[in-house]
Design a protein around this motif. Structure first.
Motif, PDB file in Angstrom:
ATOM      1  N   LYS A  65       0.761  -1.253   0.000  1.00  0.00           N
ATOM      2  CA  LYS A  65       0.000   0.000   0.000  1.00  0.00           C
ATOM      3  C   LYS A  65       0.789   1.300   0.000  1.00  0.00           C
ATOM      4  O   LYS A  65       0.191   2.369  -0.033  1.00  0.00           O
ATOM      5  CB  LYS A  65      -1.007  -0.011   1.156  1.00  0.00           C
ATOM      6  CG  LYS A  65      -0.454  -0.437   2.485  1.00  0.00           C
ATOM      7  CD  LYS A  65      -1.596  -0.627   3.503  1.00  0.00           C
ATOM      8  CE  LYS A  65      -1.033  -0.896   4.864  1.00  0.00           C
ATOM      9  NZ  LYS A  65      -1.848  -1.767   5.686  1.00  0.00           N
ATOM     10  N   GLU A  66       2.119   1.254   0.031  1.00  0.00           N
ATOM     11  CA  GLU A  66       2.836   2.518   0.187  1.00  0.00           C
ATOM     12  C   GLU A  66       3.613   2.982  -1.048  1.00  0.00           C
ATOM     13  O   GLU A  66       4.189   4.070  -1.047  1.00  0.00           O
ATOM     14  CB  GLU A  66       3.795   2.425   1.385  1.00  0.00           C
ATOM     15  CG  GLU A  66       3.071   2.255   2.715  1.00  0.00           C
ATOM     16  CD  GLU A  66       4.006   2.041   3.907  1.00  0.00           C
ATOM     17  OE1 GLU A  66       5.246   2.017   3.718  1.00  0.00           O
ATOM     18  OE2 GLU A  66       3.488   1.893   5.023  1.00  0.00           O
ATOM     19  N   MET A  67       3.656   2.170  -2.117  1.00  0.00           N
ATOM     20  CA  MET A  67       4.535   2.556  -3.218  1.00  0.00           C
ATOM     21  C   MET A  67       3.909   3.583  -4.157  1.00  0.00           C
ATOM     22  O   MET A  67       2.730   3.528  -4.453  1.00  0.00           O
ATOM     23  CB  MET A  67       4.969   1.330  -4.011  1.00  0.00           C
ATOM     24  CG  MET A  67       5.884   0.429  -3.202  1.00  0.00           C
ATOM     25  SD  MET A  67       6.993  -0.590  -4.156  1.00  0.00           S
ATOM     26  CE  MET A  67       5.915  -1.448  -5.264  1.00  0.00           C
ATOM     27  N   PHE A 112      10.233   7.642  -1.041  1.00  0.00           N
ATOM     28  CA  PHE A 112       8.819   8.009  -1.217  1.00  0.00           C
ATOM     29  C   PHE A 112       7.910   6.877  -0.753  1.00  0.00           C
ATOM     30  O   PHE A 112       8.066   5.747  -1.207  1.00  0.00           O
ATOM     31  CB  PHE A 112       8.552   8.321  -2.691  1.00  0.00           C
ATOM     32  CG  PHE A 112       9.478   9.380  -3.228  1.00  0.00           C
ATOM     33  CD1 PHE A 112       9.126  10.717  -3.197  1.00  0.00           C
ATOM     34  CD2 PHE A 112      10.743   9.037  -3.712  1.00  0.00           C
ATOM     35  CE1 PHE A 112       9.998  11.704  -3.660  1.00  0.00           C
ATOM     36  CE2 PHE A 112      11.620  10.017  -4.171  1.00  0.00           C
ATOM     37  CZ  PHE A 112      11.248  11.349  -4.144  1.00  0.00           C
ATOM     38  N   ARG A 113       7.013   7.186   0.156  1.00  0.00           N
ATOM     39  CA  ARG A 113       6.030   6.184   0.587  1.00  0.00           C
ATOM     40  C   ARG A 113       4.693   6.882   0.780  1.00  0.00           C
ATOM     41  O   ARG A 113       4.635   7.952   1.412  1.00  0.00           O
ATOM     42  CB  ARG A 113       6.442   5.512   1.905  1.00  0.00           C
ATOM     43  CG  ARG A 113       7.711   4.692   1.782  1.00  0.00           C
ATOM     44  CD  ARG A 113       8.039   3.974   3.078  1.00  0.00           C
ATOM     45  NE  ARG A 113       9.406   3.462   3.034  1.00  0.00           N
ATOM     46  CZ  ARG A 113      10.009   2.849   4.052  1.00  0.00           C
ATOM     47  NH1 ARG A 113       9.364   2.663   5.187  1.00  0.00           N
ATOM     48  NH2 ARG A 113      11.241   2.416   3.921  1.00  0.00           N
ATOM     49  N   TYR A 114       3.632   6.234   0.270  1.00  0.00           N
ATOM     50  CA  TYR A 114       2.295   6.801   0.415  1.00  0.00           C
ATOM     51  C   TYR A 114       1.775   6.414   1.789  1.00  0.00           C
ATOM     52  O   TYR A 114       1.165   5.366   1.960  1.00  0.00           O
ATOM     53  CB  TYR A 114       1.386   6.288  -0.705  1.00  0.00           C
ATOM     54  CG  TYR A 114       0.093   7.043  -0.803  1.00  0.00           C
ATOM     55  CD1 TYR A 114       0.047   8.289  -1.417  1.00  0.00           C
ATOM     56  CD2 TYR A 114      -1.075   6.533  -0.261  1.00  0.00           C
ATOM     57  CE1 TYR A 114      -1.128   8.999  -1.500  1.00  0.00           C
ATOM     58  CE2 TYR A 114      -2.267   7.240  -0.335  1.00  0.00           C
ATOM     59  CZ  TYR A 114      -2.280   8.475  -0.956  1.00  0.00           C
ATOM     60  OH  TYR A 114      -3.444   9.181  -1.027  1.00  0.00           O
ATOM     61  N   GLU A 115       2.061   7.263   2.790  1.00  0.00           N
ATOM     62  CA  GLU A 115       1.655   6.989   4.169  1.00  0.00           C
ATOM     63  C   GLU A 115       0.795   8.141   4.657  1.00  0.00           C
ATOM     64  O   GLU A 115       0.722   9.190   4.022  1.00  0.00           O
ATOM     65  CB  GLU A 115       2.887   6.907   5.075  1.00  0.00           C
ATOM     66  CG  GLU A 115       3.914   5.889   4.624  1.00  0.00           C
ATOM     67  CD  GLU A 115       4.800   5.448   5.763  1.00  0.00           C
ATOM     68  OE1 GLU A 115       4.280   4.788   6.674  1.00  0.00           O
ATOM     69  OE2 GLU A 115       6.000   5.753   5.737  1.00  0.00           O
ATOM     70  N   ARG A 116       0.194   7.966   5.839  1.00  0.00           N
ATOM     71  CA  ARG A 116      -0.579   9.058   6.420  1.00  0.00           C
ATOM     72  C   ARG A 116       0.399  10.038   7.064  1.00  0.00           C
ATOM     73  O   ARG A 116       1.080   9.682   8.028  1.00  0.00           O
ATOM     74  CB  ARG A 116      -1.555   8.508   7.461  1.00  0.00           C
ATOM     75  CG  ARG A 116      -2.722   9.440   7.745  1.00  0.00           C
ATOM     76  CD  ARG A 116      -3.850   8.680   8.423  1.00  0.00           C
ATOM     77  NE  ARG A 116      -3.441   8.135   9.718  1.00  0.00           N
ATOM     78  CZ  ARG A 116      -3.342   8.874  10.828  1.00  0.00           C
ATOM     79  NH1 ARG A 116      -3.650  10.151  10.820  1.00  0.00           N
ATOM     80  NH2 ARG A 116      -2.966   8.320  11.954  1.00  0.00           N
ATOM     81  N   GLY A 120       7.146  13.391  11.984  1.00  0.00           N
ATOM     82  CA  GLY A 120       8.138  12.325  11.820  1.00  0.00           C
ATOM     83  C   GLY A 120       7.773  11.279  10.789  1.00  0.00           C
ATOM     84  O   GLY A 120       8.441  10.260  10.666  1.00  0.00           O
ATOM     85  N   ARG A 121       6.685  11.510  10.040  1.00  0.00           N
ATOM     86  CA  ARG A 121       6.284  10.552   8.996  1.00  0.00           C
ATOM     87  C   ARG A 121       5.797  11.335   7.782  1.00  0.00           C
ATOM     88  O   ARG A 121       4.823  12.070   7.880  1.00  0.00           O
ATOM     89  CB  ARG A 121       5.173   9.631   9.540  1.00  0.00           C
ATOM     90  CG  ARG A 121       4.781   8.500   8.605  1.00  0.00           C
ATOM     91  CD  ARG A 121       3.791   7.554   9.249  1.00  0.00           C
ATOM     92  NE  ARG A 121       4.362   6.816  10.360  1.00  0.00           N
ATOM     93  CZ  ARG A 121       5.192   5.777  10.216  1.00  0.00           C
ATOM     94  NH1 ARG A 121       5.524   5.355   9.035  1.00  0.00           N
ATOM     95  NH2 ARG A 121       5.659   5.174  11.272  1.00  0.00           N
ATOM     96  N   TYR A 122       6.490  11.193   6.694  1.00  0.00           N
ATOM     97  CA  TYR A 122       6.212  12.010   5.506  1.00  0.00           C
ATOM     98  C   TYR A 122       6.088  11.114   4.279  1.00  0.00           C
ATOM     99  O   TYR A 122       6.450   9.942   4.325  1.00  0.00           O
ATOM    100  CB  TYR A 122       7.350  13.029   5.298  1.00  0.00           C
ATOM    101  CG  TYR A 122       7.717  13.725   6.576  1.00  0.00           C
ATOM    102  CD1 TYR A 122       6.891  14.718   7.097  1.00  0.00           C
ATOM    103  CD2 TYR A 122       8.835  13.332   7.312  1.00  0.00           C
ATOM    104  CE1 TYR A 122       7.188  15.333   8.301  1.00  0.00           C
ATOM    105  CE2 TYR A 122       9.142  13.935   8.522  1.00  0.00           C
ATOM    106  CZ  TYR A 122       8.313  14.930   9.021  1.00  0.00           C
ATOM    107  OH  TYR A 122       8.597  15.511  10.214  1.00  0.00           O
TER     108      TYR A 122
HETATM  109 MG    MG Z   1       6.754   2.068   7.758  1.00  0.00          MG
END
Ligand code: MG
Ligand code: ATP
Length: 436
Positions: A65-67, A112-116, A120-122
C-alpha cells in the motif's frame, strides 16, 4: 490574481534551523562512513516496479500500500524508491560489483512512501543508508552497528538504545513461523483485521503490529530462541560479543522483526528509551534506525546467494533529536569582518578571502552602518569581529574585538590569518571542554 499552487501533502520545505540540523546529520554521516571505509554510491530515484515488489515482498505494507508506482510514456511500470536496499542490490547484480566483494556502500537521499503524514512521517522523507554486501561474517554486522552507534553519538543524541534480535537462518525461521501460526490461530478472532490476514501469509509481522488487540498476544508468543539451530545461535553469539568488545550498548528484543520479508539472522532498531527526552520529541514515530541481515535478497532478484547486511535511518527523525547540545565546531563561529568606509571594503574582500581559503567561515555584511553590521555579526554567532577603517589601514592594523568579553586588540595586517585563527581556535577548544 492567480493562485499559488500548494506543496504536495506529506512533502516538506526545509529551512532555517531544521535545514541546518538536516545538513549536520548528513555531514556527520559522511565523515563517519569514511572512518569505517564505506564507499559512496549514488542511486537512481526510480526503478522498475519489480525491483521492489520481488525483493521487499508483496505482503509487506511498503509493497501492498505505500509505493508510488506509475506507468511511464513507454508503458513500463516504474516506482519511486521506497527504500535504498533493493535498488543497491539490483545495481550490485547488474554492474558486476561482485568483483569488489565484500563491498561496503553508503548513500543518502529522498525516499517516497504513500503513508498518512504526521510528525516524523512524511511521503517524501530522507535516509542515510549503509550496506555491506558479500560478507557473511558476524563481524560485518558488528562493524555496521558500531558505525550506526558512533553516528548517533556524534550527533549528540542521548537516550537511544540498540534493540537487537535474531531471526535465525532459513530453517530456524521456518520452525518459528509454524509455531507462531499455531499460537495466533488459536486467538484468530480476537486479532486485528490486518493480523488475521497476516496469519497465513506473513505471521512474523504480527509481532510488529502496533494494534493493541494484537499486542496482548505478542508477549507470550513463542520466541525464536527455542528454534535456533546451533549455527544460528553461534552467529548471534558472535555478533553480541563483538558488540560488547566494540563498546556498543545493546538490549535483546525478542519480538523485534522487521516489516520486510528478506531478513535473516540479525535484525535491529535504534529506539529512544521510554520516558527519555528523545522519545518525547518523536512522539509515536519512534524508530530512528533499522536494519538487519538480508542473505535472501539477491536470490529474489535473480542473483547468486549473497550474504549482506545493512541499515537505514530517517534523516528527519535524527535531525529532530540533534538539538542544541552538539559538539561545537569552528564552523559554528564565523569571523565577522566589518569594514568602515569604501576603501576598507576592498581590504575586507582581501582579508575575507584569505580567511576562507584557510578554511574559516567569514560573515561579512554588504550593507548598513557599523552598528547594523555589528548586529549582523552578533546574530551570526560570531565570537570575534575584525573592524577597520582608513585610519587603521594607514597604520597597517585591524582592530580585533572579542564579542563575548568586549576586549579589543590590534592585529598587524601581515599576521592575518595566523593571529586571529590562533585566538579563535583557543576559544572553540574552551567551548568544547565546557560542553563535555
Ligand atoms: Mg513504515
Ligand atoms: P516505521 O515503523 O516507523 O514505519 P519502517 O520500519 O517503515 O518504520 P524502515 O523501512 O526500516 O522504516 O526505514 C528506516 C527508517 O527510515 C525508519 O526507522 C525511520 O527513521 C525512517 N522512515 C521510514 N518511513 C518514514 C517516513 N514515512 N517518514 C519519515 N521517516 C521515515
Amino acid at each position: 490574481m492567480s493562485k499559488t499552487p500548494q506543496a504536495i501533502r506529506g512533502t516538506q520545505d526545509i529551512f532555517g534551523p531544521d535545514a541546518e540540523a538536516f545538513a549536520f546529520v548528513v555531514e556527520t554521516f559522511e565523515r563517519v562512513r569514511k572512518l569505517y571505509r564505506f564507499r559512496r554510491v549514488e542511486m537512481p530515484v526510480f526503478e522498475k516496479t519489480e525491483v521492489f515488489a520481488r525483493s521487499i515482498g508483496e505482503t509487506t505494507d511498503i509493497v501492498s500500500k505505500e509505493m508510488y508506482s506509475f506507468e511511464d510514456r513507454g508503458g513500463e511500470s516504474l516506482t519511486l524508491r521506497p527504500e535504498f536496499t533493493a535498488g543497491i542490490a539490483r545495481a550490485y547484480l547488474s554492474n558486476g560489483w561482485q568483483q569488489h566483494a565484500p563491498v561496503k556502500l553508503a548513500t543518502h537521499g529522498p525516499l517516497f512512501r504513500y503513508e498518512r503524514p504526521q510528525k516524523g512521517r512524511y511521503r517524501q522523507f530522507h535516509q542515510i543508508d549503509a550496506e555491506i554486501i558479500g560478507a557473511g561474517e558476524p563481524q560485518a554486522d558488528v562493524e555496521l552497528l558500531a558505525m550506526a552507534d558512533q553516528i548517533i553519538r556524534e550527533l549528540g543524541i542521548d537516550g537511544v538504545t540498540l534493540h537487537l534480535n535474531t531471526l535465525g537462518d532459513g530453517d530456524s525461521r521456518e520452525a518459528w513461523r509454524a509455531a507462531l501460526v499455531e499460537h495466533f490461530r488459536a486467538v484468530k478472532d480476537e486479532l486485528s483485521e490486518d493480523s488475521q490476514e497476516r496469519l497465513e501469509k506473513n505471521p512474523l509481522r504480527i509481532l510488529d503490529s502496533k494494534d493493541r488487540r494484537d499486542q496482548r498476544f505478542v508477549a507470550d508468543a513463542p520466541k525464536i530462541d527455542q528454534f535456533l539451530s546451533d549455527d544460528a545461535r553461534a552467529f548471534f553469539d558472535a555478533v553480541t560479543s563483538g558488540l560488547d568488545a566494540a563498546g556498543v550498548k545493546w538490549t535483546r528484543a525478542e519480538s523485534l522483526v522487521r516489516g520486510l520479508d528478506y531478513y535473516r539472522h540479525t535484525a535491529f532498531e535504534f529506539i529512544p528509551d521510554e520516558g527519555s527526552e528523545a522519545a518525547g520529541k518523536l512522539g509515536s514515530q519512534s524508530t530512528i534506525l533499522g536494519g538487519g541481515r538480508y542473505d535472501g535478497l539477491m536470490e529474489s532478484l535473480g542473483g547468486a546467494p549473497t550474504p549482506a547486511v545493512g541499515w537505514a535511518a530517517g534523516i528527519e527523525r535524527l535531525a529532530m533529536l540533534v538539538g542544541e547540545k552538539r559538539w561545537p565546531s569552528i564552523d559554528d563561529f564565523p569571523i565577522a569582518v566589518v569594514p568602515i568606509g569604501a576603501s576598507a571594503e576592498e581590504t575586507a574582500q582581501y582579508i575575507s578571502s584569505r580567511l576562507r581559503r584557510g578554511g574559516f567561515s567569514v560573515e561579512m555584511a554588504f550593507r548598513g552602518n557599523v552598528k547594523k553590521r555589528m548586529q549582523k555579526a552578533n546574530s551570526a554567532n560570531a565570537m570575534i569581529a575584525l573592524i577597520f577603517g582608513d585610519s587603521e589601514l594607514d597604520q597597517g592594523i585591524v582592530k580585533m574585538k572579542d564579542l563575548e568579553s568586549g576586549v579589543e586588540t590590534e592585529i598587524l595586517l601581515p599576521n592575518i590569518p595566523d593571529d586571529i585563527v590562533g585566538y579563535l581556535v583557543e576559544k572553540v577548544e574552551a567551548k568544547k571542554a565546557a560542553s563535555l
